[in-house]
Design a protein around this motif. Structure first.
Motif, PDB file in Angstrom:
ATOM      1  N   GLN A  93      37.863  42.359  33.830  1.00 48.49           N
ATOM      2  CA  GLN A  93      39.341  43.312  34.228  1.00 48.49           C
ATOM      3  C   GLN A  93      40.197  44.195  32.517  1.00 48.49           C
ATOM      4  O   GLN A  93      40.066  44.653  33.042  1.00 48.49           O
ATOM      5  CB  GLN A  93      39.419  42.421  34.043  1.00 48.49           C
ATOM      6  N   LEU A  94      39.608  42.866  31.904  1.00 49.43           N
ATOM      7  CA  LEU A  94      41.284  43.524  30.523  1.00 49.43           C
ATOM      8  C   LEU A  94      40.505  44.674  29.877  1.00 49.43           C
ATOM      9  O   LEU A  94      41.235  45.605  29.503  1.00 49.43           O
ATOM     10  CB  LEU A  94      41.353  42.504  29.628  1.00 49.43           C
ATOM     11  N   VAL A  95      39.413  45.062  29.697  1.00 53.95           N
ATOM     12  CA  VAL A  95      38.744  46.423  29.192  1.00 53.95           C
ATOM     13  C   VAL A  95      38.938  47.703  30.031  1.00 53.95           C
ATOM     14  O   VAL A  95      39.531  48.435  29.350  1.00 53.95           O
ATOM     15  CB  VAL A  95      37.264  46.198  28.881  1.00 53.95           C
ATOM     16  N   VAL A  96      39.017  47.295  31.435  1.00 53.43           N
ATOM     17  CA  VAL A  96      39.039  48.742  32.557  1.00 53.43           C
ATOM     18  C   VAL A  96      40.541  48.298  32.136  1.00 53.43           C
ATOM     19  O   VAL A  96      40.863  49.799  32.178  1.00 53.43           O
ATOM     20  CB  VAL A  96      38.247  48.146  33.841  1.00 53.43           C
ATOM     21  N   MET A  97      41.770  47.569  32.044  1.00 52.21           N
ATOM     22  CA  MET A  97      42.787  47.700  32.604  1.00 52.21           C
ATOM     23  C   MET A  97      42.758  48.769  30.863  1.00 52.21           C
ATOM     24  O   MET A  97      44.132  49.106  31.475  1.00 52.21           O
ATOM     25  CB  MET A  97      43.078  46.514  32.413  1.00 52.21           C
ATOM     26  N   ILE A  98      43.059  48.407  30.053  1.00 54.89           N
ATOM     27  CA  ILE A  98      42.371  48.732  28.946  1.00 54.89           C
ATOM     28  C   ILE A  98      42.768  50.263  28.391  1.00 54.89           C
ATOM     29  O   ILE A  98      43.533  51.256  28.047  1.00 54.89           O
ATOM     30  CB  ILE A  98      42.395  48.086  27.695  1.00 54.89           C
ATOM     31  N   GLY A  99      41.472  50.781  29.239  1.00 57.55           N
ATOM     32  CA  GLY A  99      40.567  52.103  29.630  1.00 57.55           C
ATOM     33  C   GLY A  99      42.113  52.846  30.709  1.00 57.55           C
ATOM     34  O   GLY A  99      42.079  54.303  30.270  1.00 57.55           O
ATOM     35  N   GLY A 100      42.132  51.979  31.281  1.00 54.19           N
ATOM     36  CA  GLY A 100      43.110  53.008  32.564  1.00 54.19           C
ATOM     37  C   GLY A 100      44.368  52.692  31.464  1.00 54.19           C
ATOM     38  O   GLY A 100      44.582  54.407  31.975  1.00 54.19           O
ATOM     39  N   PRO A 137      31.848  49.823  32.077  1.00 54.81           N
ATOM     40  CA  PRO A 137      31.306  48.370  33.002  1.00 54.81           C
ATOM     41  C   PRO A 137      32.436  48.372  34.587  1.00 54.81           C
ATOM     42  O   PRO A 137      31.781  47.665  35.317  1.00 54.81           O
ATOM     43  CB  PRO A 137      33.722  48.281  32.900  1.00 54.81           C
ATOM     44  N   THR A 138      32.935  48.767  34.953  1.00 51.75           N
ATOM     45  CA  THR A 138      33.093  48.907  36.722  1.00 51.75           C
ATOM     46  C   THR A 138      31.610  49.819  37.346  1.00 51.75           C
ATOM     47  O   THR A 138      31.247  48.704  38.640  1.00 51.75           O
ATOM     48  CB  THR A 138      33.536  50.022  37.149  1.00 51.75           C
ATOM     49  N   VAL A 139      30.895  50.169  36.672  1.00 44.76           N
ATOM     50  CA  VAL A 139      29.185  50.805  37.227  1.00 44.76           C
ATOM     51  C   VAL A 139      28.157  48.831  36.997  1.00 44.76           C
ATOM     52  O   VAL A 139      27.778  48.736  38.005  1.00 44.76           O
ATOM     53  CB  VAL A 139      28.835  51.740  37.026  1.00 44.76           C
ATOM     54  N   THR A 140      29.034  48.539  35.961  1.00 47.37           N
ATOM     55  CA  THR A 140      28.321  47.531  35.745  1.00 47.37           C
ATOM     56  C   THR A 140      28.346  45.851  36.797  1.00 47.37           C
ATOM     57  O   THR A 140      27.522  45.490  37.710  1.00 47.37           O
ATOM     58  CB  THR A 140      27.783  46.901  34.426  1.00 47.37           C
ATOM     59  N   ILE A 141      29.713  46.053  36.355  1.00 49.56           N
ATOM     60  CA  ILE A 141      30.155  44.730  37.432  1.00 49.56           C
ATOM     61  C   ILE A 141      29.694  45.199  39.102  1.00 49.56           C
ATOM     62  O   ILE A 141      29.629  44.167  39.973  1.00 49.56           O
ATOM     63  CB  ILE A 141      31.752  43.862  37.467  1.00 49.56           C
ATOM     64  N   VAL A 196      44.609  51.367  35.878  1.00 48.08           N
ATOM     65  CA  VAL A 196      45.049  49.423  35.155  1.00 48.08           C
ATOM     66  C   VAL A 196      44.708  48.926  37.150  1.00 48.08           C
ATOM     67  O   VAL A 196      44.149  47.618  36.855  1.00 48.08           O
ATOM     68  CB  VAL A 196      46.191  50.019  35.437  1.00 48.08           C
ATOM     69  N   ILE A 197      45.400  48.775  37.941  1.00 49.32           N
ATOM     70  CA  ILE A 197      44.864  48.227  39.407  1.00 49.32           C
ATOM     71  C   ILE A 197      43.613  47.744  39.543  1.00 49.32           C
ATOM     72  O   ILE A 197      43.220  46.669  39.548  1.00 49.32           O
ATOM     73  CB  ILE A 197      46.052  49.271  40.490  1.00 49.32           C
ATOM     74  N   CYS A 198      42.676  48.276  39.446  1.00 46.99           N
ATOM     75  CA  CYS A 198      40.858  49.270  39.937  1.00 46.99           C
ATOM     76  C   CYS A 198      40.758  47.935  38.897  1.00 46.99           C
ATOM     77  O   CYS A 198      39.785  46.843  39.626  1.00 46.99           O
ATOM     78  CB  CYS A 198      40.704  50.293  39.555  1.00 46.99           C
ATOM     79  N   GLY A 199      41.614  48.249  37.580  1.00 44.59           N
ATOM     80  CA  GLY A 199      40.407  46.716  36.243  1.00 44.59           C
ATOM     81  C   GLY A 199      40.995  45.388  37.050  1.00 44.59           C
ATOM     82  O   GLY A 199      39.589  44.241  36.831  1.00 44.59           O
ATOM     83  N   ALA A 200      42.136  45.322  37.339  1.00 48.09           N
ATOM     84  CA  ALA A 200      42.154  43.477  37.450  1.00 48.09           C
ATOM     85  C   ALA A 200      41.982  43.854  38.837  1.00 48.09           C
ATOM     86  O   ALA A 200      41.568  41.837  38.836  1.00 48.09           O
ATOM     87  CB  ALA A 200      43.912  43.674  38.466  1.00 48.09           C
ATOM     88  N   LEU A 201      40.962  44.187  39.902  1.00 45.23           N
ATOM     89  CA  LEU A 201      40.400  43.537  40.974  1.00 45.23           C
ATOM     90  C   LEU A 201      39.167  43.523  40.496  1.00 45.23           C
ATOM     91  O   LEU A 201      38.249  43.114  41.707  1.00 45.23           O
ATOM     92  CB  LEU A 201      40.577  45.060  41.718  1.00 45.23           C
ATOM     93  N   LEU A 202      38.288  43.370  39.201  1.00 39.03           N
ATOM     94  CA  LEU A 202      37.325  43.905  39.178  1.00 39.03           C
ATOM     95  C   LEU A 202      36.963  41.659  39.104  1.00 39.03           C
ATOM     96  O   LEU A 202      37.336  42.030  37.244  1.00 39.03           O
ATOM     97  CB  LEU A 202      37.062  44.359  37.766  1.00 39.03           C
ATOM     98  N   ARG A 203      37.035  41.384  39.650  1.00 39.35           N
ATOM     99  CA  ARG A 203      37.065  39.567  39.870  1.00 39.35           C
ATOM    100  C   ARG A 203      35.686  39.415  38.748  1.00 39.35           C
ATOM    101  O   ARG A 203      34.891  40.152  39.579  1.00 39.35           O
ATOM    102  CB  ARG A 203      37.019  38.892  41.270  1.00 39.35           C
ATOM    103  N   PRO A 204      35.220  38.283  38.210  1.00 39.48           N
ATOM    104  CA  PRO A 204      33.994  37.791  37.557  1.00 39.48           C
ATOM    105  C   PRO A 204      33.418  37.355  38.710  1.00 39.48           C
ATOM    106  O   PRO A 204      33.869  36.956  39.267  1.00 39.48           O
ATOM    107  CB  PRO A 204      33.919  37.240  36.181  1.00 39.48           C
TER     108      PRO A 204
END
Length: 521
Positions: A93-100, A137-141, A196-204
């Motif tokens: 989540q945090l990594v994708v949000m920073i990337g966005g 990270p998105t394609v991995t999760i 950034v919103i998409c990153g927050a949705l990537l629940r572990p």
């Protein structure tokens, strides 16, 4: 009760499953990946709509302006290991949000630049780093949430890239004509803030096998079922099981009949790669070593199958660039009117969408489950033949057919070559996070060298077809390496080492706390 040490920020609590759910919250993750595709690869491929405007405003050559995208793609792929390390350390989540945030800031900053050199920094480096921190990270999760349907869902979600080229590129082109390239670039940057919103949705996601979970009736127990969502720690009770303690920066385990808490991020089996940790002084009699996770697992470089698969990606990347870059000029040189030649890119985009849907459906068939690498190999060989075909045809319809075939097989390869790392024939799901970063890093060099190589061949031969020949050669070599991956995984090509140390250490376990005994290289 023992608490896991380092906690990572959670914007939405983790999901706990007994096995990959093939659905559930995974559908939300799939939508997030679709949007990430739209605003990463889709936006990069649409950058060409600004080339003529930038050349006119800054008085630069085509090659100088084209380096903006080349630097961006190189930074994106070269920093793949960094993306994996940050993901393993701080979570998806945090990594994708920073990337966005980096993508949005870099693109908006590009609209204020006064030279191409400044664009090399704002779009090439800043936005490029952001692209790196979002896509992998998105394609991995997404691969973690799906098992049987993984190929189909990834294929469908990855159509965001092709749809962006087909729909958003013309829309942004019209907007550029209306308000200018600077304001259009700022609008694109604002839209990219959606990541950034998409990153927050990537629940572990935490995989807790049923046989390892027992509920105590004398204390509050977690919800039963195949899946449960929590916002704190995952609590579970085991008999004679493992306890991980990092309160003093040391990892050790105890066999005890007690309840324990494990921080959800720490216990994600898909993120753990391991090393043996020493026992604290005074506890050697009753404590057993456990393997501690690394930020990046470079042990995958010892696997012959992964090395061969990475070489496949390296050479296959050489075959990806020429059609999009040179198809219009090749068509014009073959006597096709420039207005009609522009339809070649649209043909590729539509065929690519069809190819993604087809390969996603095909790889979910039961008869194909154990033959996915063979299917991928057939696609690579077919694309090689098609690239040669570009050099042989001389009229509009022949080129259009070649573009359609290329787009189709490009779609099949683009949406499968990274998720294929999760297959047991390559490295497997548990080490996909590290493998994806190293894999993308290796083929980043081909992405940087491919376009200049094609340009040199065109300049020397004065024939755009020579760029397609170079791509065909690269794709053919990649087919050879891909064909060797499965035999290598089965030990037919490389001697597989056995972990002699662990054969005598049955108490040493892997990161998912479910396997024991020997660990292969």
């Amino acid at each position: 009760m023992v608490l896991c040490g380092l906690k990572r920020p959670h914007f939405l609590g983790p999901n706990v499953y007994t096995e990959p759910p093939d659905g559930g919250w995974g559908w939300v993750v799939a939508v997030a990946f679709f949007l990430v595709e739209v605003f990463t690869y889709g936006t990069i491929k649409s950058f060409g709509i600004f080339l003529q405007e930038l050349m006119k405003e800054f008085g630069e050559s085509n090659s100088r302006v084209s380096w903006i995208v080349s630097i961006c793609v190189f930074v994106m792929t070269f920093n793949g290991p960094l993306s994996s390390m940050l993901t393993n350390r701080f979570g998806f989540q945090l990594v994708v949000m920073i990337g966005g945030a980096l993508i949005s800031a870099g693109t908006i900053a590009t609209s204020f630049t006064t030279s191409v050199n400044q664009m090399y920094i704002t779009y090439g480096m800043v936005a490029g780093l952001g692209y790196c921190l979002t896509f992998l990270p998105t394609v991995t999760i997404l691969s973690h949430y799906f098992s049987r349907r993984r190929s189909l869902v990834t294929a469908i979600a990855s159509t965001g890239e092709a749809l962006s080229m087909f729909a958003l590129a013309p829309a942004f082109s019209s907007l550029r004509d209306l308000i200018g390239w600077r304001h259009t670039m700022a609008v694109i940057g604002a839209l990219q803030g959606t990541i950034v919103i998409c990153g927050a949705l990537l629940r572990p996601i935490v995989i807790q096998p049923k046989t390892r979970q027992e509920t105590e009736t004398d204390r509050s127990s977690p919800k039963n079922g195949d899946a449960q969502s929590t916002h704190g720690n995952v609590e579970c009770a085991t008999k004679g099981d493992l306890i991980v303690d990092e309160t003093n920066g040391r990892d050790f385990v105890r066999n005890a009949d007690v309840r324990y808490e494990v921080n959800c991020k720490q216990d994600e089996r898909t993120l753990l790669t391991n090393e043996v940790a020493e026992l604290p002084p005074g506890d050697k009699n009753d404590e057993k070593p456990v393997r501690r996770f690394k930020l990046l697992d470079f042990s995958i470089l010892k696997e012959c199958s992964f090395i061969l698969y990475s070489l496949f990606g390296l050479f296959a990347t050489l075959g990806f660039f020429a059609p999009q870059l040179y198809i219009i000029e090749l068509s014009v040189s073959r006597g096709v009117e420039r207005d009609r030649a522009t339809y070649m890119l649209s043909t590729m985009a539509v065929a690519e969408i069809v190819g993604r849907f087809f390969i996603g459906w095909l790889l979910t068939q039961n008869r194909i489950q154990k033959r996915k690498l063979l299917v991928l190999l057939a696609c690579v060989i077919s694309m090689t033949a098609d690239l040669v075909g570009f050099t042989l045809v001389t009229e509009f319809y022949g080129l259009a057919v070649c573009c359609g075939v290329y787009g189709f097989f490009m779609g099949t390869l683009a949406c499968t070559h990274i998720p294929m790392l999760a297959e047991d024939d390559v490295v497997g799901l548990e080490r996909m996070s590290s493998a994806a970063g190293v894999y993308v890093f290796i083929h980043s060099f081909a992405g940087l060298a491919g376009p200049p190589l094609g340009g040199v061949l065109v300049d020397v031969t004065q024939n755009y077809g020579s760029a397609f020949y170079s791509c065909a050669v690269g794709m053919a070599v990649s087919a050879v390496f891909l064909g060797l991956v499965r035999p290598a995984k089965r030990g037919l090509l490389c001697m597989k080492r056995t972990g002699r140390l662990n054969e005598d250490r049955p108490d040493v376990v892997r990161g998912d706390f479910t396997e024991d005994a020997d660990v292969g290289s």
